[in-house]
Design a protein around this motif. Structure first.
Motif, PDB file in Angstrom:
ATOM      1  N   SER A 164       7.636  54.891  -9.041  1.00 36.57           N
ATOM      2  CA  SER A 164       8.448  54.813  -7.824  1.00 36.57           C
ATOM      3  C   SER A 164       9.390  56.003  -7.686  1.00 36.57           C
ATOM      4  CB  SER A 164       9.263  53.514  -7.830  1.00 36.57           C
ATOM      5  OG  SER A 164      10.055  53.427  -9.007  1.00 36.57           O
ATOM      6  N   LEU A 165       9.817  56.591  -8.792  1.00 42.72           N
ATOM      7  CA  LEU A 165      10.771  57.691  -8.719  1.00 42.72           C
ATOM      8  C   LEU A 165      10.161  58.922  -8.061  1.00 42.72           C
ATOM      9  CD1 LEU A 165      13.661  58.541  -9.533  1.00 42.72           C
ATOM     10  CD2 LEU A 165      12.694  59.422 -11.662  1.00 42.72           C
ATOM     11  N   GLY A 166       8.904  59.218  -8.365  1.00 44.80           N
ATOM     12  CA  GLY A 166       8.269  60.402  -7.803  1.00 44.80           C
ATOM     13  C   GLY A 166       7.587  60.159  -6.481  1.00 44.80           C
ATOM     14  N   LEU A 167       7.329  58.876  -6.120  1.00 43.81           N
ATOM     15  CA  LEU A 167       6.584  58.590  -4.887  1.00 43.81           C
ATOM     16  C   LEU A 167       7.458  57.826  -3.890  1.00 43.81           C
ATOM     17  CD1 LEU A 167       3.164  57.755  -6.567  1.00 43.81           C
ATOM     18  CD2 LEU A 167       3.885  59.890  -5.496  1.00 43.81           C
ATOM     19  N   ALA A 168       7.711  56.567  -4.137  1.00 43.83           N
ATOM     20  CA  ALA A 168       8.597  55.784  -3.264  1.00 43.83           C
ATOM     21  C   ALA A 168       8.867  54.452  -3.935  1.00 43.83           C
ATOM     22  CB  ALA A 168       7.981  55.565  -1.883  1.00 43.83           C
ATOM     23  N   ASP A 169      10.071  53.916  -3.727  1.00 43.78           N
ATOM     24  CA  ASP A 169      10.401  52.603  -4.295  1.00 43.78           C
ATOM     25  C   ASP A 169       9.740  51.469  -3.539  1.00 43.78           C
ATOM     26  OD1 ASP A 169      12.430  52.985  -6.510  1.00 43.78           O
ATOM     27  OD2 ASP A 169      13.361  54.173  -4.934  1.00 43.78           O
ATOM     28  N   VAL A 170       9.490  51.682  -2.241  1.00 44.05           N
ATOM     29  CA  VAL A 170       8.940  50.629  -1.389  1.00 44.05           C
ATOM     30  C   VAL A 170       7.723  51.182  -0.663  1.00 44.05           C
ATOM     31  CG1 VAL A 170       9.404  49.048   0.537  1.00 44.05           C
ATOM     32  CG2 VAL A 170      11.245  49.629  -1.073  1.00 44.05           C
ATOM     33  N   THR A 171       6.642  50.420  -0.660  1.00 44.23           N
ATOM     34  CA  THR A 171       5.428  50.787   0.077  1.00 44.23           C
ATOM     35  C   THR A 171       5.108  49.682   1.070  1.00 44.23           C
ATOM     36  OG1 THR A 171       4.564  52.059  -1.799  1.00 44.23           O
ATOM     37  CG2 THR A 171       2.988  51.368  -0.110  1.00 44.23           C
ATOM     38  N   LEU A 172       5.126  50.025   2.365  1.00 41.73           N
ATOM     39  CA  LEU A 172       4.871  49.089   3.458  1.00 41.73           C
ATOM     40  C   LEU A 172       3.707  49.605   4.301  1.00 41.73           C
ATOM     41  CD1 LEU A 172       8.532  48.516   4.724  1.00 41.73           C
ATOM     42  CD2 LEU A 172       7.065  46.726   3.777  1.00 41.73           C
ATOM     43  N   PRO A 173       3.062  48.720   5.053  1.00 42.19           N
ATOM     44  CA  PRO A 173       2.110  49.212   6.055  1.00 42.19           C
ATOM     45  C   PRO A 173       2.837  50.084   7.074  1.00 42.19           C
ATOM     46  CG  PRO A 173       1.840  46.853   5.684  1.00 42.19           C
ATOM     47  CD  PRO A 173       3.113  47.250   4.986  1.00 42.19           C
ATOM     48  N   ARG A 174       2.186  51.115   7.532  1.00 44.72           N
ATOM     49  CA  ARG A 174       2.819  52.036   8.469  1.00 44.72           C
ATOM     50  C   ARG A 174       3.278  51.326   9.733  1.00 44.72           C
ATOM     51  NH1 ARG A 174       2.391  55.111  12.822  1.00 44.72           N
ATOM     52  NH2 ARG A 174       3.062  57.310  12.714  1.00 44.72           N
ATOM     53  N   ALA A 175       2.487  50.385  10.212  1.00 53.21           N
ATOM     54  CA  ALA A 175       2.821  49.669  11.445  1.00 53.21           C
ATOM     55  C   ALA A 175       4.123  48.878  11.303  1.00 53.21           C
ATOM     56  CB  ALA A 175       1.678  48.738  11.832  1.00 53.21           C
ATOM     57  N   THR A 176       4.415  48.407  10.102  1.00 50.26           N
ATOM     58  CA  THR A 176       5.657  47.661   9.876  1.00 50.26           C
ATOM     59  C   THR A 176       6.869  48.567  10.008  1.00 50.26           C
ATOM     60  OG1 THR A 176       4.509  46.168   8.350  1.00 50.26           O
ATOM     61  CG2 THR A 176       6.908  46.234   8.208  1.00 50.26           C
ATOM     62  N   LEU A 177       6.734  49.817   9.582  1.00 51.93           N
ATOM     63  CA  LEU A 177       7.859  50.746   9.541  1.00 51.93           C
ATOM     64  C   LEU A 177       8.023  51.534  10.833  1.00 51.93           C
ATOM     65  CD1 LEU A 177       9.920  51.564   7.304  1.00 51.93           C
ATOM     66  CD2 LEU A 177       8.384  53.449   6.732  1.00 51.93           C
ATOM     67  N   ALA A 178       6.912  51.857  11.506  1.00 48.98           N
ATOM     68  CA  ALA A 178       6.939  52.819  12.613  1.00 48.98           C
ATOM     69  C   ALA A 178       7.839  52.391  13.765  1.00 48.98           C
ATOM     70  CB  ALA A 178       5.524  53.061  13.125  1.00 48.98           C
ATOM     71  N   GLY A 179       7.918  51.111  14.065  1.00 46.65           N
ATOM     72  CA  GLY A 179       8.722  50.650  15.192  1.00 46.65           C
ATOM     73  C   GLY A 179      10.199  50.597  14.907  1.00 46.65           C
ATOM     74  N   HIS A 180      10.604  51.010  13.736  1.00 50.51           N
ATOM     75  CA  HIS A 180      12.009  50.883  13.342  1.00 50.51           C
ATOM     76  C   HIS A 180      12.619  52.210  12.905  1.00 50.51           C
ATOM     77  CE1 HIS A 180      11.618  46.482  13.506  1.00 50.51           C
ATOM     78  NE2 HIS A 180      10.412  46.682  12.987  1.00 50.51           N
ATOM     79  N   VAL A 181      11.976  53.306  13.250  1.00 53.38           N
ATOM     80  CA  VAL A 181      12.497  54.640  12.931  1.00 53.38           C
ATOM     81  C   VAL A 181      12.564  55.463  14.216  1.00 53.38           C
ATOM     82  CG1 VAL A 181      11.664  54.627  10.553  1.00 53.38           C
ATOM     83  CG2 VAL A 181      10.183  55.512  12.360  1.00 53.38           C
ATOM     84  N   THR A 182      13.444  56.451  14.228  1.00 53.06           N
ATOM     85  CA  THR A 182      13.573  57.321  15.398  1.00 53.06           C
ATOM     86  C   THR A 182      12.363  58.221  15.542  1.00 53.06           C
ATOM     87  OG1 THR A 182      15.981  57.284  15.236  1.00 53.06           O
ATOM     88  CG2 THR A 182      14.993  59.087  16.485  1.00 53.06           C
ATOM     89  N   SER A 183      11.937  58.814  14.420  1.00 46.50           N
ATOM     90  CA  SER A 183      10.768  59.689  14.433  1.00 46.50           C
ATOM     91  C   SER A 183       9.655  59.046  13.616  1.00 46.50           C
ATOM     92  CB  SER A 183      11.105  61.068  13.848  1.00 46.50           C
ATOM     93  OG  SER A 183       9.942  61.858  13.768  1.00 46.50           O
ATOM     94  N   ALA A 184       8.592  58.616  14.300  1.00 45.52           N
ATOM     95  CA  ALA A 184       7.482  57.960  13.610  1.00 45.52           C
ATOM     96  C   ALA A 184       6.349  58.932  13.315  1.00 45.52           C
ATOM     97  CB  ALA A 184       6.974  56.792  14.452  1.00 45.52           C
ATOM     98  N   PHE A 185       6.667  60.228  13.244  1.00 46.93           N
ATOM     99  CA  PHE A 185       5.670  61.207  12.822  1.00 46.93           C
ATOM    100  C   PHE A 185       5.506  61.121  11.304  1.00 46.93           C
ATOM    101  CE2 PHE A 185       6.919  63.141  16.873  1.00 46.93           C
ATOM    102  CZ  PHE A 185       5.666  63.460  17.400  1.00 46.93           C
TER     103      PHE A 185
END
Length: 811
Positions: A625-646
């Motif tokens: 998790s330190l080198g990659l990410a602590d949390v892994t979610l489906p992209r669709a779950t995250l995309a609607g909740h960020v300003t830039s979904a690129f």
């Protein structure tokens, strides 16, 4: 007999300049550190920026920031009607901004209604309707677009064609869409960033803001004046937080260390004059007169030293601020502010430090009987005072308890506990210094006796002058402990991150683009010949609650299935299975699982980047998790909740690099790791700077103390010359004592750093600290050279006089 303490103080400074120069330098360096950190703290507390985009909108409503978020929190679009209905409102405008791309150029997209408060006007053409866009003059020139032409604009979901309906008189790279379409294009339908409310003639800002606040019934926070800048520039609060953390958190630690060192130097200066105080007591001076004289000395030296120290402190703070700003850590609108309270506080701290240290050091020589005072002035007391012994024991026990706590907790708690370890053990070294010095001397006495007469004499001197030895050891311990902790914490994290990225990224190709990649780019890469898996990675962070606080964790939103993710990322799954990753599911790092106390099958309570509550089911835990990410979610779950979904990048397995260049820039896993290192450049710079500031201060303090101790021994060195010692033998003795001091300081400082880093790194990286041998050797070598120069030069100066005159000094 009447004594004049102020006269005594002036005479002491005049005829005993060496000790007071050392005290002056220590207090001035303390003021430098304290003022620099205090100025950054005051700048952070005062930081503000005038509203620019909202300059013509007297009232702005935005989401209430009582809930901590990692991205912009948004309002429900239905609130616009309520704001528009208040009596004093001429118009209420829904404001939405988000990034789009025209080719490889990044543009800021907005709704056309926002021009009512920004003042943007058409240079040619008309306002946009659905399927149309207005380009700024700068964007139109870059895209070679004219009114009536069609242009491809990429939103986070893909590229669409729009007819250019007009060109706006604006040089910034911007684009405006119709208000009916902008919400859908932003990726947040039904949500808006803010509401800009314009006032009717005759309506005051206060009256309008009160009406809007009442109409929105606590569902939004109302901003007026400079507060509007925090809405148009969300990085402003983060800039304030960074300055406050830098000036407050690091500044608090640095100031405590600086005050501690200055107090030790003042105490050393007072103790070196024990013989003078004993003589004053013998001829009738009262304890009150002795204490008053020492207080007068402090008031003569401390204000001037502190005031002069503020000058380089202000210069350091100015340089520090502009370096942070140049690196993008501080919002452009934030300016370096005036700092009267920081300077005043610095002078007050310097005076109080000198007064308290002088008072504590003078307690014993002031209160004991005159005959006993003369006896103790010739020979050091064999025992520590009971108060000092008790406090030192408590500090040692506290440091040990903090080390155990750091080893048994995780995340922020471990980091905070580790900081406590350094401070408490440093305090223990200062309080128990004479005992430690005697123990060190006993340890090295046998080999030193075997090394010749000079080394044997150095061992005997150190054993009989443990307090003097402790005064020299303490700043060296400070320099070694803090510098090693800060620098080797960074090297340990870097090694762990690089190792996890190297082993975790198993994709053959990584596709990137300067402003990110739309979701359609992943589909384009997947369709390339020979590609077996293509996974888009959207990066952000989520907040996870723990007790009364919430902690942010780096998060990746991935497209495709768990099997496709496993083909391009080896997360080193420990429990569960990535194939179950999907809507309502999450995979997390083992450190986060321990932090949140969840396991596979449990639900993880979190807040998505915009503050939306979520509780997905944990389907897997992994170690990288330190080198990659602590949390892994489906992209669709995250995309609607960020300003830039690129997407930040696309990880590709199989295929040919040349064919993938049509999607974006292509590199391999080594190039990806190098790019990630650039992203961590600010953290690297901050750690290095803090280590340099603290280490540099401690180095000057160590040199200052060593010079003071040698100059105070002129009578002793002269006596050695009188009884037949050669100049070379005396200098060799001083060098042997210096080697003893530096060895003890380096050893104790390294031990404190190890007790801090080992539990902390086991929590953060799961590994032992990484200490590059060459870097550690350079630290130890620098301390040795510093010690030899700081003792050798004053010793040579003291020995230039004849043996007779040297021996008569201080008599």
């Amino acid at each position: 007999m009447m004594f004049r303490p102020n006269g005594l103080a002036r005479a002491a400074i005049r005829f005993k300049p060496a000790s007071f120069v050392g005290t002056f330098v220590a207090l001035m360096m303390t003021a430098l550190i304290t003022s620099a950190c205090g100025i950054l703290l005051e700048t952070g507390l005062r930081a503000s920026a005038p509203a620019q985009r909202y300059a013509q909108a007297p009232v702005v409503a935005a989401a209430d920031a009582t809930v901590k978020t990692t991205d912009l929190a948004r309002l429900d679009a239905s609130l616009v009607g309520k704001a528009a209905a208040v009596p004093g409102a001429a118009k209420a405008i829904a404001d939405v901004t988000f990034p789009v791309k025209a080719g490889q150029s990044a543009l800021t997209a907005q709704g056309w209604a926002s021009t009512a408060f920004t003042g943007t006007a058409l240079a040619t053409g008309k306002a946009p309707s659905r399927g149309e866009a207005v380009l700024s003059e700068g964007a139109a020139k870059a895209a070679h677009a004219r009114v009536g032409q069609r242009i491809g604009l990429a939103t986070a979901e893909g590229t669409q064609q729009f007819r250019v309906s007009g060109i706006a008189a604006d040089g910034q790279p911007a684009v405006w869409f119709s208000d009916a379409q902008v919400g859908q294009l932003s990726g947040h339908p039904g949500k808006i960033d803010a509401i800009a409310v314009l006032a009717k003639p005759g309506t005051s800002v206060g009256e309008l803001s009160g009406q809007v606040a009442k109409a929105l019934e606590g569902t939004a926070k109302i901003h007026t004046g400079d507060s509007r800048a925090t809405v148009e520039n969300p990085s402003l609060p983060r800039s304030k937080t960074m300055l406050i953390m830098m000036g407050g958190s690091f500044g608090g630690t640095a100031t405590m260390a600086a005050v501690f060192t200055a107090a030790a130097t003042v105490a050393l200066s007072v103790s070196q004059r024990a013989r003078e105080f004993a003589l004053l007591r013998a001829i009738g001076a009262t304890p009150r007169q002795i204490r008053k004289s020492i207080a007068a000395e402090a008031l003569l030296v401390a204000p001037i030293a502190s005031a002069l120290g503020c000058l380089p402190g202000a210069a350091l703070a100015t340089w520090w601020f502009h370096q942070l700003k140049d690196r993008g850590a501080i919002a452009p609108g934030v300016e370096f502010s005036s700092y009267p309270f920081a300077l005043l506080g610095t002078v007050v701290i310097g005076i109080l430090t000198a007064l308290m240290a002088g008072y504590m050091a003078a307690r014993r020589p002031a209160k004991i009987k005159p005959g006993q005072a003369l006896s103790e002035a010739s020979v050091e007391p064999a025992r520590l005072g009971i108060i000092r012994l008790v406090l030192g024991t408590l500090a040692t026990a506290g440091g040990g308890a903090m080390a155990i706590m750091a080893a048994t907790t995780s995340g922020q708690q471990a980091a905070q506990s580790a900081t406590g370890v350094v401070m408490l053990l440093m305090l223990a070294v200062g309080l128990l210094g004479p005992m430690i010095a005697r123990a060190v001397t006993a340890l090295f006495s046998l080999p030193m006796r075997a090394a010749g007469a000079s080394a044997s004499l150095a061992a005997a001197n150190s054993r009989s002058n443990a307090r003097r030895l402790a005064s020299a050891i303490t700043p060296i311990v400070l320099a070694m402990a803090f510098s090693s902790t800060l620098v080797f914490m960074h090297t340990s994290q870097e090694k762990a991150i690089e190792g996890q990225q190297r082993e975790g990224i198993v994709a053959d190709h990584i596709i990137t683009a300067p402003a990110g990649l739309p979701a359609s780019a992943t589909q384009q890469a997947q369709a390339s010949p020979g590609v077996t898996a293509a996974v888009g990675v959207l990066r952000s962070a989520v907040m996870v609650p723990k007790a009364d606080a919430e902690v942010g964790f780096p998060t990746q939103g991935v497209s495709g299935t768990g099997a496709q993710l496993a083909a391009v990322q080896d997360l080193d799954v420990k429990t569960g299975n990535l194939s179950a990753l999907g809507p309502g599911k999450v995979a997390i790092g083992t450190s986060l699982a321990e932090f949140a106390k969840v396991k596979v099958g449990d639900r993880l309570e979190m807040r998505l980047p915009d503050g939306t509550p979520s509780s997905p089911e944990v389907v897997a835990t992994y170690s990288r998790s330190l080198g990659l990410a602590d949390v892994t979610l489906p992209r669709a779950t995250l995309a609607g909740h960020v300003t830039s979904a690129f997407d930040a990048n696309i990880l590709v397995r199989g295929g040919d690099a040349s064919a993938l260049k049509a999607v974006g820039s292509v590199t391999d896993s080594a190039g990806y790791a190098a790019a990630q290192n650039v992203d961590r450049e600010l953290q690297t710079w901050a750690n290095t700077t803090m280590a340099a500031v603290l280490g540099g201060f401690a180095a000057v303090a160590a040199a200052n103390t060593l010079v003071m101790t040698v100059l105070d021994r002129r009578r002793e060195l002269g006596t050695l010359r009188l009884i037949g010692s050669t100049r070379r033998q005396v200098l060799r003795m001083v060098r042997c004592e210096t080697l003893l001091v530096t060895a003890a300081g380096v050893g104790l400082g390294s031990a404190i750093a190890a007790l801090t880093l080992i539990p902390l790194m086991r929590v953060i990286t799961g590994e032992m600290p990484h200490v590059p041998p060459v870097l550690y050797a350079s630290f130890a070598g620098a301390v040795l050279v510093l010690g030899l120069v700081s003792t050798g030069m004053p010793a040579r100066a003291a020995l230039r006089t004849s043996a007779l005159s040297a021996g008569s000094q201080k008599a």
